[in-house]
Structure formats: C-alpha cells, structure tokens
Design a protein around this motif. Structure first.
Motif, PDB file in Angstrom:
ATOM      1  N   HIS A  10      53.156  46.334  41.322  1.00 10.27           N
ATOM      2  CA  HIS A  10      52.433  45.491  40.379  1.00 10.27           C
ATOM      3  C   HIS A  10      50.973  45.917  40.274  1.00 10.27           C
ATOM      4  O   HIS A  10      50.404  46.483  41.211  1.00 10.27           O
ATOM      5  CB  HIS A  10      52.530  44.013  40.754  1.00 10.27           C
ATOM      6  CG  HIS A  10      51.646  43.618  41.894  1.00 10.27           C
ATOM      7  ND1 HIS A  10      52.000  43.781  43.201  1.00 10.27           N
ATOM      8  CD2 HIS A  10      50.408  43.075  41.897  1.00 10.27           C
ATOM      9  CE1 HIS A  10      51.028  43.347  43.974  1.00 10.27           C
ATOM     10  NE2 HIS A  10      50.041  42.924  43.217  1.00 10.27           N
ATOM     11  N   TYR A  11      50.425  45.641  39.113  1.00 10.77           N
ATOM     12  CA  TYR A  11      49.019  45.867  38.825  1.00 10.77           C
ATOM     13  C   TYR A  11      48.478  44.623  38.141  1.00 10.77           C
ATOM     14  O   TYR A  11      49.217  43.906  37.462  1.00 10.77           O
ATOM     15  CB  TYR A  11      48.822  47.065  37.875  1.00 10.77           C
ATOM     16  CG  TYR A  11      49.258  48.382  38.452  1.00 10.77           C
ATOM     17  CD1 TYR A  11      48.381  49.133  39.236  1.00 10.77           C
ATOM     18  CD2 TYR A  11      50.528  48.879  38.219  1.00 10.77           C
ATOM     19  CE1 TYR A  11      48.784  50.352  39.765  1.00 10.77           C
ATOM     20  CE2 TYR A  11      50.934  50.091  38.746  1.00 10.77           C
ATOM     21  CZ  TYR A  11      50.052  50.822  39.516  1.00 10.77           C
ATOM     22  OH  TYR A  11      50.446  52.019  40.044  1.00 10.77           O
ATOM     23  N   ILE A  12      47.180  44.407  38.296  1.00 15.72           N
ATOM     24  CA  ILE A  12      46.475  43.366  37.554  1.00 15.72           C
ATOM     25  C   ILE A  12      45.369  44.082  36.794  1.00 15.72           C
ATOM     26  O   ILE A  12      44.590  44.836  37.378  1.00 15.72           O
ATOM     27  CB  ILE A  12      45.875  42.296  38.491  1.00 15.72           C
ATOM     28  CG1 ILE A  12      46.971  41.669  39.342  1.00 15.72           C
ATOM     29  CG2 ILE A  12      45.141  41.230  37.677  1.00 15.72           C
ATOM     30  CD1 ILE A  12      46.447  40.722  40.404  1.00 15.72           C
ATOM     31  N   VAL A  13      45.298  43.861  35.488  1.00 17.00           N
ATOM     32  CA  VAL A  13      44.364  44.634  34.673  1.00 17.00           C
ATOM     33  C   VAL A  13      43.844  43.787  33.518  1.00 17.00           C
ATOM     34  O   VAL A  13      44.475  42.821  33.098  1.00 17.00           O
ATOM     35  CB  VAL A  13      45.057  45.917  34.148  1.00 17.00           C
ATOM     36  CG1 VAL A  13      46.125  45.589  33.133  1.00 17.00           C
ATOM     37  CG2 VAL A  13      44.068  46.906  33.584  1.00 17.00           C
ATOM     38  N   ASN A  14      42.675  44.166  33.030  1.00 17.33           N
ATOM     39  CA  ASN A  14      42.181  43.597  31.785  1.00 17.33           C
ATOM     40  C   ASN A  14      42.044  44.738  30.782  1.00 17.33           C
ATOM     41  O   ASN A  14      42.407  45.869  31.084  1.00 17.33           O
ATOM     42  CB  ASN A  14      40.861  42.837  31.983  1.00 17.33           C
ATOM     43  CG  ASN A  14      39.745  43.728  32.489  1.00 17.33           C
ATOM     44  OD1 ASN A  14      39.643  44.894  32.123  1.00 17.33           O
ATOM     45  ND2 ASN A  14      38.908  43.210  33.357  1.00 17.33           N
ATOM     46  N   GLU A  15      41.543  44.446  29.600  1.00 14.58           N
ATOM     47  CA  GLU A  15      41.518  45.460  28.553  1.00 14.58           C
ATOM     48  C   GLU A  15      40.227  46.269  28.501  1.00 14.58           C
ATOM     49  O   GLU A  15      40.006  47.033  27.559  1.00 14.58           O
ATOM     50  CB  GLU A  15      41.808  44.820  27.184  1.00 14.58           C
ATOM     51  CG  GLU A  15      42.183  45.868  26.169  1.00 14.58           C
ATOM     52  CD  GLU A  15      42.906  45.332  24.954  1.00 14.58           C
ATOM     53  OE1 GLU A  15      42.453  45.647  23.846  1.00 14.58           O
ATOM     54  OE2 GLU A  15      43.894  44.616  25.114  1.00 14.58           O
ATOM     55  N   GLU A  16      39.388  46.157  29.498  1.00 18.85           N
ATOM     56  CA  GLU A  16      38.188  46.999  29.512  1.00 18.85           C
ATOM     57  C   GLU A  16      38.624  48.459  29.590  1.00 18.85           C
ATOM     58  O   GLU A  16      39.530  48.807  30.356  1.00 18.85           O
ATOM     59  CB  GLU A  16      37.298  46.636  30.693  1.00 18.85           C
ATOM     60  CG  GLU A  16      36.633  45.289  30.522  1.00 18.85           C
ATOM     61  CD  GLU A  16      35.642  44.973  31.625  1.00 18.85           C
ATOM     62  OE1 GLU A  16      35.218  45.896  32.344  1.00 18.85           O
ATOM     63  OE2 GLU A  16      35.302  43.799  31.755  1.00 18.85           O
ATOM     64  N   PRO A  17      38.000  49.321  28.798  1.00 20.99           N
ATOM     65  CA  PRO A  17      38.438  50.726  28.730  1.00 20.99           C
ATOM     66  C   PRO A  17      38.540  51.411  30.092  1.00 20.99           C
ATOM     67  O   PRO A  17      39.481  52.170  30.322  1.00 20.99           O
ATOM     68  CB  PRO A  17      37.378  51.386  27.846  1.00 20.99           C
ATOM     69  CG  PRO A  17      36.909  50.272  26.955  1.00 20.99           C
ATOM     70  CD  PRO A  17      36.936  49.043  27.834  1.00 20.99           C
ATOM     71  N   VAL A  18      37.620  51.137  30.991  1.00 25.50           N
ATOM     72  CA  VAL A  18      37.683  51.790  32.304  1.00 25.50           C
ATOM     73  C   VAL A  18      38.914  51.335  33.077  1.00 25.50           C
ATOM     74  O   VAL A  18      39.554  52.142  33.754  1.00 25.50           O
ATOM     75  CB  VAL A  18      36.378  51.556  33.110  1.00 25.50           C
ATOM     76  CG1 VAL A  18      36.203  50.087  33.478  1.00 25.50           C
ATOM     77  CG2 VAL A  18      36.355  52.438  34.347  1.00 25.50           C
ATOM     78  N   HIS A  19      39.292  50.072  32.970  1.00 24.14           N
ATOM     79  CA  HIS A  19      40.479  49.582  33.674  1.00 24.14           C
ATOM     80  C   HIS A  19      41.760  50.143  33.057  1.00 24.14           C
ATOM     81  O   HIS A  19      42.701  50.487  33.778  1.00 24.14           O
ATOM     82  CB  HIS A  19      40.512  48.057  33.677  1.00 24.14           C
ATOM     83  CG  HIS A  19      39.421  47.459  34.490  1.00 24.14           C
ATOM     84  ND1 HIS A  19      38.954  46.192  34.272  1.00 24.14           N
ATOM     85  CD2 HIS A  19      38.696  47.946  35.527  1.00 24.14           C
ATOM     86  CE1 HIS A  19      37.996  45.931  35.127  1.00 24.14           C
ATOM     87  NE2 HIS A  19      37.815  46.983  35.897  1.00 24.14           N
ATOM     88  N   VAL A  20      41.792  50.247  31.742  1.00 28.01           N
ATOM     89  CA  VAL A  20      42.965  50.812  31.071  1.00 28.01           C
ATOM     90  C   VAL A  20      43.100  52.289  31.458  1.00 28.01           C
ATOM     91  O   VAL A  20      44.203  52.748  31.776  1.00 28.01           O
ATOM     92  CB  VAL A  20      42.871  50.640  29.540  1.00 28.01           C
ATOM     93  CG1 VAL A  20      43.986  51.400  28.834  1.00 28.01           C
ATOM     94  CG2 VAL A  20      42.917  49.158  29.180  1.00 28.01           C
ATOM     95  N   ALA A  21      41.995  53.024  31.456  1.00 27.49           N
ATOM     96  CA  ALA A  21      42.041  54.441  31.838  1.00 27.49           C
ATOM     97  C   ALA A  21      42.516  54.609  33.278  1.00 27.49           C
ATOM     98  O   ALA A  21      43.327  55.499  33.575  1.00 27.49           O
ATOM     99  CB  ALA A  21      40.662  55.076  31.655  1.00 27.49           C
ATOM    100  N   GLU A  22      42.034  53.754  34.175  1.00 22.63           N
ATOM    101  CA  GLU A  22      42.471  53.830  35.576  1.00 22.63           C
ATOM    102  C   GLU A  22      43.956  53.525  35.702  1.00 22.63           C
ATOM    103  O   GLU A  22      44.673  54.173  36.470  1.00 22.63           O
ATOM    104  CB  GLU A  22      41.667  52.857  36.434  1.00 22.63           C
ATOM    105  CG  GLU A  22      40.242  53.290  36.650  1.00 22.63           C
ATOM    106  CD  GLU A  22      39.383  52.233  37.338  1.00 22.63           C
ATOM    107  OE1 GLU A  22      39.847  51.085  37.520  1.00 22.63           O
ATOM    108  OE2 GLU A  22      38.234  52.560  37.684  1.00 22.63           O
ATOM    109  N   LEU A  23      44.442  52.549  34.951  1.00 23.76           N
ATOM    110  CA  LEU A  23      45.855  52.207  35.024  1.00 23.76           C
ATOM    111  C   LEU A  23      46.720  53.315  34.430  1.00 23.76           C
ATOM    112  O   LEU A  23      47.784  53.643  34.972  1.00 23.76           O
ATOM    113  CB  LEU A  23      46.135  50.871  34.336  1.00 23.76           C
ATOM    114  CG  LEU A  23      47.580  50.381  34.408  1.00 23.76           C
ATOM    115  CD1 LEU A  23      48.094  50.318  35.847  1.00 23.76           C
ATOM    116  CD2 LEU A  23      47.703  49.022  33.745  1.00 23.76           C
ATOM    117  N   LEU A  24      46.289  53.914  33.333  1.00 27.25           N
ATOM    118  CA  LEU A  24      47.034  55.044  32.768  1.00 27.25           C
ATOM    119  C   LEU A  24      47.175  56.158  33.803  1.00 27.25           C
ATOM    120  O   LEU A  24      48.256  56.715  33.998  1.00 27.25           O
ATOM    121  CB  LEU A  24      46.339  55.571  31.509  1.00 27.25           C
ATOM    122  CG  LEU A  24      46.482  54.714  30.261  1.00 27.25           C
ATOM    123  CD1 LEU A  24      45.485  55.149  29.199  1.00 27.25           C
ATOM    124  CD2 LEU A  24      47.902  54.769  29.728  1.00 27.25           C
TER     125      LEU A  24
END
Length: 104
Positions: A10-24
């Motif tokens: 599982h991951y917890i994420v928001n839509e901030e570009p840095v968080h999306v890039a890290e999750l990708l």
C-alpha cells in the motif's frame, strides 16, 4: 472464498507532482524487483487523485492496482501530533501536504 494472495502493498499519496513522481518511480521499481514475481495487489490510498493521474499510475507497471479515497478526517487534529510534525500553510491552515507523516 480463498484469495490468490496473502498480502498487499500500500501507498498513501496526494496529487502534488513530487509525490506522483515518487510513486511512479516506486511502482516501476516494485514491479521490476519484486511484484512481477509475487503479484501482490497494490492499494493506493489518496485524498483526491484526478482520473489522469490514476491512469498514469495504472500504466506505470502491470500491477493489480486499486485506488481508495481517504475521508477528509483522515489525519488527527494537529494538537495530537508531535510538535515537529505540526506545520501550517501560508494561510495558517493545517495541511498534511506539508509533512511526511502518513506519506512514508
């Protein structure tokens, strides 16, 4: 019924570009180094991801991926957090986007 898996990632994420890039990046690495062999479901808990971001995350690797939107009251009141995690944004509003608790 018996599930074909015994765990999930599982991951917890928001839509901030840095968080999306890290999750990708994390999703690609997870598949390459672990999940292509074990195929555990991937659960992404979020506080509101656009359909476009969800599509990008889903396309990052061939995981079984499920998105779950968190309720507004997901985080505790700031007074319940340790002092080093209590941060306010420019408007003086507490925001979980300004610290890493829950985004580890």
């Amino acid at each position: 019924s018996v599930r074909p898996y015994s765990a999930a990632v599982h991951y917890i994420v928001n839509e901030e570009p840095v968080h999306v890039a890290e999750l990708l990046h994390a999703l690609r690495n997870l598949w390459r180094h672990f999940n292509q062999r074990y195929d555990y479901p991937v659960l992404v808990f979020h506080d509101g991801l656009s359909p476009q971001v969800r599509a990008r995350l889903s396309a990052a690797a061939p995981h079984r991926i499920w998105f779950h939107q968190l309720p507004e009251d997901f985080l505790p009141h700031p007074s319940q957090l340790p002092p080093d995690l209590r941060q306010e944004d420019a408007e003086g509003t507490f925001s979980h986007h300004s610290f890493s608790a829950g985004y580890r």
